[in-house]
Design an enzyme around this catalytic site. Sequence first.
Site, mmCIF file in Angstrom:
data_model
loop_
_atom_site.group_PDB
_atom_site.id
_atom_site.type_symbol
_atom_site.label_atom_id
_atom_site.label_comp_id
_atom_site.label_asym_id
_atom_site.label_seq_id
_atom_site.Cartn_x
_atom_site.Cartn_y
_atom_site.Cartn_z
ATOM 1 C CG ASP A 126 -9.103 -4.955 6.588
ATOM 2 O OD1 ASP A 126 -9.941 -5.815 6.246
ATOM 3 O OD2 ASP A 126 -8.405 -4.333 5.774
ATOM 4 C CG ASP A 180 -2.086 -0.907 1.115
ATOM 5 O OD1 ASP A 180 -2.384 -1.331 -0.019
ATOM 6 O OD2 ASP A 180 -2.700 -1.218 2.146
ATOM 7 N N GLY A 206 -3.710 -5.401 2.617
ATOM 8 C CA GLY A 206 -4.496 -6.595 2.350
ATOM 9 C C GLY A 206 -5.291 -6.919 3.591
ATOM 10 C CD GLU A 232 -19.580 -5.665 1.061
ATOM 11 O OE1 GLU A 232 -18.480 -5.581 0.476
ATOM 12 O OE2 GLU A 232 -19.693 -5.994 2.263
#
Length: 333
Positions: A277, A32, A57, A211
């Site tokens: 995350d 990143d 990630g 979502e």
Amino acid sequence: MIAPGSVPAGAIPLGSGAQAPILTVTLNPALDVATSAAAVVPELKLRCEAPVTDPGGGGINVSRAIARMGGQSTALVALGGAAGDRLAGLLEDAGLPVLRLKAPGDTRQSLSVIDRGTGAQFRFVLPGPEWSAADVGAALEAVGAAAPRGGIVVLSGSNPPGVPDTLAAMLARQLAGGAARLFVDTSGTALAAIAAGAGAAVEVLRMDDAEAESLAGRPLPARTDTADFAGALVAAGAARSVIVARGADGNIIAGPEGRWHAAAPPVRVISKVGAGDSFLAGYALGVARGLGAPDALALGAAAAAATCMTPATELCRPDDIARLYDQRAVSAL
């Protein structure tokens, strides 16, 4: 309000206390790179600030955030090429235990640019190398061998190209029998496959409100709408617990311990990179330390909000998490 039966205010579950082992899995990591420019406009050369480079990630960010909270985890990461070597070095510098899996190609890079004039953030994410069926099989074997018995396996982030949407179900079947509980945070067609019950159920499934509405095929304007949808997924066997992040309206869980809402702490948002995350890291660490669903949900909410307070890809700061968790507001639905 604090949920009945929760830990007392001030008893923040951070530090080096006992916990169940956690393995995070990142098959599509990224190097990143974060920077900023005076303005992000087309066609012109944009003069940027010196970049900040971090290992990225989903699973990697979960491990990084767990470490910020004084917890322990092992990161299983698929790496390849020069970018993979550099990412491995950054993980080593951060003191994170790593199990390295050979990726079928070079590790991807991602770029985050903040427009200093507007504060808007632009995120450019590359796809990663193509995986074959043999690569997928090797990864499943590696995860199965490394899965801590009685612990937690966290599968977070996008699937690399070539990896089937049913990866989580394949892994859940491999872990069946008590090897470990599988927590999954994914999106798109991979999420739809889990929600449709494509194979064995996972322990915890997390998604955001957009979502959830896409899967439901309808708006979910109220918290009870979201809780009903999450409960329906549980009833259908997609997961034992389903978590839906409603952005500024907090987080909802439906599962064996009931339906709960944890408010999102009001903070000044600097960067949302890694917030999801960090939530999963807080929730998983809370469960690993024996917290019930309401308090684990609140710890996840505190970690996510703390990450939003930091620039670029820095993730959460322990003092911020402790303060926000102490102010937690959790209620039954």
